[in-house]
Design a protein around this motif. Structure first.
Motif, short mmCIF file in Angstrom:
data_model
loop_
_atom_site.label_atom_id
_atom_site.label_comp_id
_atom_site.label_asym_id
_atom_site.label_seq_id
_atom_site.Cartn_x
_atom_site.Cartn_y
_atom_site.Cartn_z
N LEU A 33 2.75 -2.97 -3.52
CA LEU A 33 3.89 -2.07 -3.33
C LEU A 33 4.69 -2.41 -2.07
O LEU A 33 5.92 -2.56 -2.14
CB LEU A 33 3.43 -0.61 -3.32
CG LEU A 33 4.54 0.43 -3.11
CD1 LEU A 33 5.63 0.30 -4.16
CD2 LEU A 33 3.95 1.84 -3.11
N PRO A 34 4.03 -2.58 -0.91
CA PRO A 34 4.81 -2.98 0.27
C PRO A 34 5.53 -4.31 0.08
O PRO A 34 6.64 -4.50 0.58
CB PRO A 34 3.75 -3.09 1.37
CG PRO A 34 2.62 -2.24 0.91
CD PRO A 34 2.63 -2.32 -0.58
N ALA A 35 4.90 -5.23 -0.66
CA ALA A 35 5.53 -6.53 -0.91
C ALA A 35 6.78 -6.37 -1.76
O ALA A 35 7.82 -6.99 -1.49
CB ALA A 35 4.53 -7.47 -1.60
N LEU A 36 6.71 -5.55 -2.78
CA LEU A 36 7.89 -5.29 -3.62
C LEU A 36 9.02 -4.69 -2.79
O LEU A 36 10.18 -5.08 -2.93
CB LEU A 36 7.53 -4.33 -4.77
CG LEU A 36 6.69 -4.93 -5.91
CD1 LEU A 36 6.21 -3.80 -6.82
CD2 LEU A 36 7.50 -5.94 -6.72
N GLN A 37 8.68 -3.75 -1.93
CA GLN A 37 9.69 -3.11 -1.09
C GLN A 37 10.32 -4.12 -0.13
O GLN A 37 11.53 -4.10 0.11
CB GLN A 37 9.07 -1.94 -0.33
CG GLN A 37 8.67 -0.79 -1.25
CD GLN A 37 7.78 0.24 -0.58
OE1 GLN A 37 7.03 -0.08 0.35
NE2 GLN A 37 7.85 1.49 -1.04
N ALA A 38 9.50 -5.03 0.40
CA ALA A 38 10.01 -6.05 1.31
C ALA A 38 10.92 -7.03 0.58
O ALA A 38 12.00 -7.38 1.07
CB ALA A 38 8.84 -6.80 1.96
#
Length: 206
Positions: A110-115
């Motif tokens: 999830l953090p990777a997608l947001q980044a």
């Protein structure tokens, strides 16, 4: 944020869809099971991000990435795999994908997608540590021959070290707009497509 998930394990795809859609800002618009489906689904839905496995029957994720990025150069593709394979990492970088994560590191998805959605390139911690060694070449490169200034070379080095435009601006006491202008100039002079390819180019010619 509209996401397409492509994984040849339907249970994995379903689990990812459930996890991601628990976030109200994410909509999984479609799921697929191979590279061919990834290409057709991308054309149909034009998602913000394509989250895709690498090893799949038929067309794999790397070949699908190559085709999609050839047709849609601005496509944001985040590769997800169970294999920390050196050859895969190098190919993913050279293709211009926006990230490469291991499925085992599920909390980082999830953090990777947001980044990636915000314009960054992301790689799992285990993978980042390998990149310089995998891409480094013994051949030097004369950046001056491409009219790359010292300031532009500073920015290239920071990009290669994973800095965002905002972080580069802070480090070099520039505005983000000025950094973006420098980056556009660098891409034009080196005939590259995006910041990922800038990092690859730097390590290949270090």
């Amino acid at each position: 944020m509209k996401i397409i998930i492509v994984d040849d394990d339907c249970l994995v795809a379903g689990a990812l869809k459930t996890i991601l859609e628990a976030n109200p800002d994410i909509e999984v618009t479609a799921t697929g099971s191979d590279g061919e489906e990834a290409c057709s689904l991308y054309r149909e839905y034009l998602p913000d991000i394509l989250l895709m496995d690498i090893r799949m029957k038929g067309m794999d994720g790397l070949e699908a990435s190559r085709k999609i990025l050839g047709e849609f150069p601005e496509a944001k593709i985040l590769l997800l795999t169970t294999f920390s394979d050196d050859e895969y990492i190098v190919k993913a970088l050279r293709l211009g994908t926006k990230g490469y994560l291991l499925k085992q590191d599920h909390t980082s998805i999830l953090p990777a997608l947001q980044a990636v959605y915000s314009g960054q390139t992301v790689f799992g911690t285990e993978i980042i540590s390998k990149i310089p060694e995998l891409l480094q070449s013994s051949d030097g490169f004369d950046y001056a021959s491409r009219n790359i200034s010292e300031r532009e070379l500073d920015i290239i080095r920071l990009i290669a070290n994973g800095y965002s435009n905002k972080e580069i601006a802070t480090e070099l006491f520039l505005s983000e707009g000025t950094v973006r202008n420098y980056l556009s100039s660098i891409l034009d002079k080196l005939q590259l497509r995006d910041r990922t390819q800038v990092a690859v180019f730097y390590y290949q010619h270090k």
